[in-house]
Design a protein around this motif. Structure first.
Motif, mmCIF file in Angstrom:
data_model
loop_
_atom_site.group_PDB
_atom_site.id
_atom_site.type_symbol
_atom_site.label_atom_id
_atom_site.label_comp_id
_atom_site.label_asym_id
_atom_site.label_seq_id
_atom_site.Cartn_x
_atom_site.Cartn_y
_atom_site.Cartn_z
ATOM 1 N N LEU A 196 0.874 -1.168 0.000
ATOM 2 C CA LEU A 196 0.000 0.000 0.000
ATOM 3 C C LEU A 196 0.911 1.218 0.000
ATOM 4 O O LEU A 196 2.066 1.133 0.429
ATOM 5 N N LYS A 197 0.394 2.358 -0.434
ATOM 6 C CA LYS A 197 1.168 3.589 -0.358
ATOM 7 C C LYS A 197 1.241 3.999 1.121
ATOM 8 O O LYS A 197 0.314 3.740 1.883
ATOM 9 N N GLN A 198 2.351 4.628 1.506
ATOM 10 C CA GLN A 198 2.560 5.015 2.908
ATOM 11 C C GLN A 198 1.400 5.827 3.479
ATOM 12 O O GLN A 198 1.089 5.685 4.649
ATOM 13 N N GLU A 199 0.773 6.657 2.634
ATOM 14 C CA GLU A 199 -0.306 7.498 3.172
ATOM 15 C C GLU A 199 -1.595 6.726 3.439
ATOM 16 O O GLU A 199 -2.502 7.242 4.062
ATOM 17 N N GLU A 200 -1.684 5.474 2.963
ATOM 18 C CA GLU A 200 -2.922 4.707 3.123
ATOM 19 C C GLU A 200 -3.107 4.090 4.504
ATOM 20 O O GLU A 200 -4.204 3.715 4.873
ATOM 21 N N PHE A 201 -1.998 3.964 5.256
ATOM 22 C CA PHE A 201 -2.113 3.338 6.572
ATOM 23 C C PHE A 201 -1.147 3.992 7.536
ATOM 24 O O PHE A 201 -0.234 4.703 7.140
ATOM 25 N N GLU A 202 -1.381 3.781 8.833
ATOM 26 C CA GLU A 202 -0.493 4.357 9.831
ATOM 27 C C GLU A 202 -0.051 3.311 10.835
ATOM 28 O O GLU A 202 -0.763 2.343 11.102
ATOM 29 N N ILE A 203 1.139 3.526 11.363
ATOM 30 C CA ILE A 203 1.741 2.594 12.305
ATOM 31 C C ILE A 203 2.035 3.349 13.597
ATOM 32 O O ILE A 203 2.625 4.427 13.563
ATOM 33 N N THR A 204 1.599 2.781 14.726
ATOM 34 C CA THR A 204 1.965 3.338 16.029
ATOM 35 C C THR A 204 2.816 2.281 16.732
ATOM 36 O O THR A 204 3.173 1.271 16.126
ATOM 37 N N GLU A 205 3.099 2.473 18.015
ATOM 38 C CA GLU A 205 3.905 1.486 18.755
ATOM 39 C C GLU A 205 3.219 0.131 18.827
ATOM 40 O O GLU A 205 3.869 -0.888 18.925
ATOM 41 N N THR A 206 1.879 0.136 18.812
ATOM 42 C CA THR A 206 1.158 -1.132 19.003
ATOM 43 C C THR A 206 0.111 -1.448 17.946
ATOM 44 O O THR A 206 -0.502 -2.507 17.984
ATOM 45 N N THR A 207 -0.132 -0.535 16.988
ATOM 46 C CA THR A 207 -1.171 -0.801 15.985
ATOM 47 C C THR A 207 -0.735 -0.451 14.560
ATOM 48 O O THR A 207 0.129 0.393 14.351
ATOM 49 N N VAL A 208 -1.388 -1.120 13.619
ATOM 50 C CA VAL A 208 -1.276 -0.785 12.198
ATOM 51 C C VAL A 208 -2.721 -0.660 11.740
ATOM 52 O O VAL A 208 -3.518 -1.578 11.943
ATOM 53 N N SER A 209 -3.090 0.481 11.170
ATOM 54 C CA SER A 209 -4.484 0.655 10.771
ATOM 55 C C SER A 209 -4.620 1.498 9.521
ATOM 56 O O SER A 209 -3.688 2.197 9.125
ATOM 57 N N HIS A 210 -5.809 1.407 8.906
ATOM 58 C CA HIS A 210 -6.084 2.190 7.699
ATOM 59 C C HIS A 210 -6.092 3.669 8.074
ATOM 60 O O HIS A 210 -6.324 4.015 9.240
ATOM 61 N N ARG A 211 -5.849 4.519 7.099
ATOM 62 C CA ARG A 211 -5.918 5.957 7.337
ATOM 63 C C ARG A 211 -7.171 6.468 6.640
ATOM 64 O O ARG A 211 -7.287 6.397 5.422
#
Length: 115
Positions: A78-93
């Motif tokens: 996916l393109k980087q802008e399509e999702f976000e990563i935090t310390e504990t989650t990966v989710s759609h943007r």
């Protein structure tokens, strides 16, 4: 062990799609991995949202793909802008995600007991 990986999503369409989830811990117990994917390659589900969450570890690396590798085809990220990563989650943007997901991969570092 003390690690969990939860995958939650909302999707439409698709018929009898087979998905797999793998969870693993490295031999030295320093890394925990979690993968969710469709072995047949591309999913025809219309994902409106997704979120993978790890407990007991912090995400070091994560990647989401619109198409999983099959045969001579490679994973298509996916393109980087399509999702976000935090310390504990990966989710759609919201507003950027294009509704396609076929594979999600997370590598998390486990807390070490310092001697």
């Amino acid at each position: 062990g003390d690690y969990t990986c939860t995958f939650t999503y909302s999707a439409q369409g698709g018929t009898n799609e087979q998905w797999q989830m793998n969870i693993g811990v490295s031999e030295d117990n320093q890394f925990f991995s979690c993968s969710v994917w469709r072995p047949q390659g591309k999913s025809y589900l219309f994902f409106t949202q997704f979120k993978a969450e790890v407990k007991g570890a912090k995400i070091e690396h994560a990647m989401a793909y619109s198409q999983a590798a099959v045969g001579a085809q490679s994973d298509i990220p996916l393109k980087q802008e399509e999702f976000e990563i935090t310390e504990t989650t990966v989710s759609h943007r919201e507003g950027k995600f294009r509704f396609e997901l076929s594979k999600l991969m997370i590598v998390a570092k486990t807390p070490r007991d310092e001697l």
